[in-house]
Motif scaffolding. Structure first.
Motif, PDB file in Angstrom:
ATOM      1  N   PHE A   1      -2.109  11.308   1.764  1.00 26.40           N
ATOM      2  CA  PHE A   1      -1.558  10.403   0.765  1.00 26.40           C
ATOM      3  C   PHE A   1      -2.207  10.661  -0.590  1.00 26.40           C
ATOM      4  N   SER A   2      -1.425  10.519  -1.638  1.00 27.10           N
ATOM      5  CA  SER A   2      -1.967  10.601  -2.999  1.00 27.10           C
ATOM      6  C   SER A   2      -1.449   9.398  -3.781  1.00 27.10           C
ATOM      7  N   TRP A   3      -2.202   9.004  -4.772  1.00 26.64           N
ATOM      8  CA  TRP A   3      -1.871   7.827  -5.573  1.00 26.64           C
ATOM      9  C   TRP A   3      -0.671   8.133  -6.446  1.00 26.64           C
TER      10      TRP A   3
ATOM     11  N   ASN B   1       0.822  -1.199   0.000  1.00 29.24           N
ATOM     12  CA  ASN B   1       0.000   0.000   0.000  1.00 29.24           C
ATOM     13  C   ASN B   1       0.863   1.260   0.000  1.00 29.24           C
ATOM     14  N   TYR B   2       1.888   1.307   0.853  1.00 25.84           N
ATOM     15  CA  TYR B   2       2.747   2.483   0.913  1.00 25.84           C
ATOM     16  C   TYR B   2       3.651   2.606  -0.303  1.00 25.84           C
TER      17      TYR B   2
ATOM     18  N   GLN C   1       1.815   4.812  -2.994  1.00 32.87           N
ATOM     19  CA  GLN C   1       1.265   6.090  -2.588  1.00 32.87           C
ATOM     20  C   GLN C   1       2.396   7.036  -2.218  1.00 32.87           C
ATOM     21  N   GLU C   2       2.133   8.319  -2.376  1.00 33.70           N
ATOM     22  CA  GLU C   2       3.103   9.341  -2.020  1.00 33.70           C
ATOM     23  C   GLU C   2       2.517  10.165  -0.889  1.00 33.70           C
ATOM     24  N   THR C   3       3.340  10.495   0.090  1.00 34.13           N
ATOM     25  CA  THR C   3       2.848  11.275   1.216  1.00 34.13           C
ATOM     26  C   THR C   3       3.504  12.647   1.222  1.00 34.13           C
TER      27      THR C   3
END
Length: 58
Positions: A45-47, A33-34, A37-39
């Protein structure tokens, strides 16, 4: 000479197998999951998709 085999011992092994599977699958799902995604901090979080994987392979 037919000896009956007792398979009840597998019920003692089953909880251990379930526990190990649970402790392996949940962290693996979190890592996957991480990884897509970008934080930006503050748990926003964004895809990101597979962009990072493409950059590493290029």
């Amino acid at each position: 000479m037919n000896k009956q085999v007792n398979q009840k011992a597998w019920f003692l092994v089953l909880p251990v197998v379930i526990l190990v599977a649970f402790n392996a699958v949940i962290p693996l799902m979190t890592v996957v999951n991480y990884s897509v995604q970008e934080t930006f901090g503050d748990n926003v979080f964004s895809w990101a998709g597979v962009i990072w994987f493409e950059q590493v392979l290029n």
